[in-house]
Write a protein that holds these residues in place. Structure first.
Motif, PDB file in Angstrom:
ATOM      1  N   VAL A  49      -4.322  15.776 -45.751  1.00 33.37           N
ATOM      2  CA  VAL A  49      -5.250  16.873 -45.428  1.00 33.37           C
ATOM      3  C   VAL A  49      -6.524  16.372 -44.739  1.00 33.37           C
ATOM      4  CG1 VAL A  49      -4.375  18.416 -47.226  1.00 33.37           C
ATOM      5  CG2 VAL A  49      -6.283  16.886 -47.746  1.00 33.37           C
ATOM      6  N   GLY A  50      -6.573  15.074 -44.432  1.00 29.40           N
ATOM      7  CA  GLY A  50      -7.710  14.530 -43.695  1.00 29.40           C
ATOM      8  C   GLY A  50      -8.962  14.307 -44.511  1.00 29.40           C
ATOM      9  N   HIS A  51      -8.809  13.987 -45.809  1.00 29.88           N
ATOM     10  CA  HIS A  51      -9.989  13.814 -46.662  1.00 29.88           C
ATOM     11  C   HIS A  51     -10.042  12.483 -47.405  1.00 29.88           C
ATOM     12  CE1 HIS A  51     -11.503  17.787 -45.947  1.00 29.88           C
ATOM     13  NE2 HIS A  51     -10.363  18.324 -46.303  1.00 29.88           N
ATOM     14  N   HIS A  52      -9.329  11.471 -46.930  1.00 29.31           N
ATOM     15  CA  HIS A  52      -9.403  10.168 -47.589  1.00 29.31           C
ATOM     16  C   HIS A  52     -10.555   9.381 -46.972  1.00 29.31           C
ATOM     17  CE1 HIS A  52      -8.467   6.177 -49.049  1.00 29.31           C
ATOM     18  NE2 HIS A  52      -7.652   6.742 -49.926  1.00 29.31           N
ATOM     19  N   ALA A  53     -11.345   8.735 -47.809  1.00 27.36           N
ATOM     20  CA  ALA A  53     -12.534   8.012 -47.340  1.00 27.36           C
ATOM     21  C   ALA A  53     -12.207   6.858 -46.398  1.00 27.36           C
ATOM     22  CB  ALA A  53     -13.314   7.482 -48.544  1.00 27.36           C
ATOM     23  N   ASP A  54     -11.022   6.284 -46.516  1.00 30.27           N
ATOM     24  CA  ASP A  54     -10.667   5.129 -45.695  1.00 30.27           C
ATOM     25  C   ASP A  54      -9.753   5.456 -44.521  1.00 30.27           C
ATOM     26  OD1 ASP A  54     -12.243   3.413 -47.197  1.00 30.27           O
ATOM     27  OD2 ASP A  54     -10.635   3.052 -48.642  1.00 30.27           O
ATOM     28  N   VAL A  55      -9.483   6.724 -44.308  1.00 29.55           N
ATOM     29  CA  VAL A  55      -8.738   7.174 -43.129  1.00 29.55           C
ATOM     30  C   VAL A  55      -9.608   8.219 -42.447  1.00 29.55           C
ATOM     31  CG1 VAL A  55      -6.645   8.270 -42.238  1.00 29.55           C
ATOM     32  CG2 VAL A  55      -6.495   6.714 -44.212  1.00 29.55           C
ATOM     33  N   VAL A  56     -10.188   7.827 -41.322  1.00 32.04           N
ATOM     34  CA  VAL A  56     -11.134   8.693 -40.623  1.00 32.04           C
ATOM     35  C   VAL A  56     -10.495   9.128 -39.310  1.00 32.04           C
ATOM     36  CG1 VAL A  56     -13.470   8.902 -39.723  1.00 32.04           C
ATOM     37  CG2 VAL A  56     -13.014   7.393 -41.674  1.00 32.04           C
TER      38      VAL A  56
END
Length: 177
Positions: A49-56
């Motif tokens: 969903v595009g909300h991981h801190a390490d995947v921008v």
């Protein structure tokens, strides 16, 4: 594709170019990113969903990427340390739109040439021929194949998503995605 992702996760390189239809390539980039940060179920759900801190993830704000956007957002994020994982993954959607203004592509080139040690860039493109050759040459390329309509229809029908006629119609409309 999944075998390739597993191999990439075991021996990651600093940059990938995922080539294919926009929606398919974006999904594939997220799968690759999740595996590169070794995501557990919670982290995988956040990446999806595009909300991981390490995947921008980055997308152009207008018809093209602007030089300042690449310098101050993408390159800045590339040098920041990961928060939860051993590495950070940056996904750059519609990367070909960076080459509309050559200086924007050149601004990213420096990061591709001298990548931060714990950062992986994943460029996503449906038009790789519009990218600068110097950018393409610094990436490990992943070409996604067009999926046959019959395979998509069979998948939909066998999983009860649609009846046979609807599955065939949906498969034709999917454009191989």
């Amino acid at each position: 594709f999944l075998d390739w992702v597993e191999a990439a996760a075991e021996r990651p390189v600093h940059a990938y170019l995922v080539v294919g239809p926009a929606a398919t390539a974006a999904s594939a980039a997220r799968v690759l990113a999740a595996r590169l940060i070794d995501a557990d179920d919670r982290a995988l759900a956040l990446v999806e969903v595009g909300h991981h801190a390490d995947v921008v993830e980055f997308s152009p704000e207008a018809a093209s990427y602007k030089v300042d956007y690449v310098r101050h957002r993408i390159n800045y994020e590339a040098i920041r340390a990961p928060v939860e994982s051993d590495r950070k993954v940056l996904i750059v959607h519609e990367a070909e739109r960076m080459c509309i203004i050559a200086n924007a592509a050149n601004a990213l080139l420096k990061t591709l040439e001298e990548p931060p040690p714990r950062t992986v860039l994943v460029l996503v493109s449906s038009a790789p021929n519009d990218l600068l050759p110097t950018i393409v040459s610094r990436c490990s390329r992943i070409d996604l194949v067009h999926i046959d309509d019959e395979l998509i229809a069979e998948y939909l029908a066998t999983r009860g998503v649609a009846d046979t006629a609807s599955a065939r119609r949906s498969a034709r409309l999917s454009g191989g995605q």
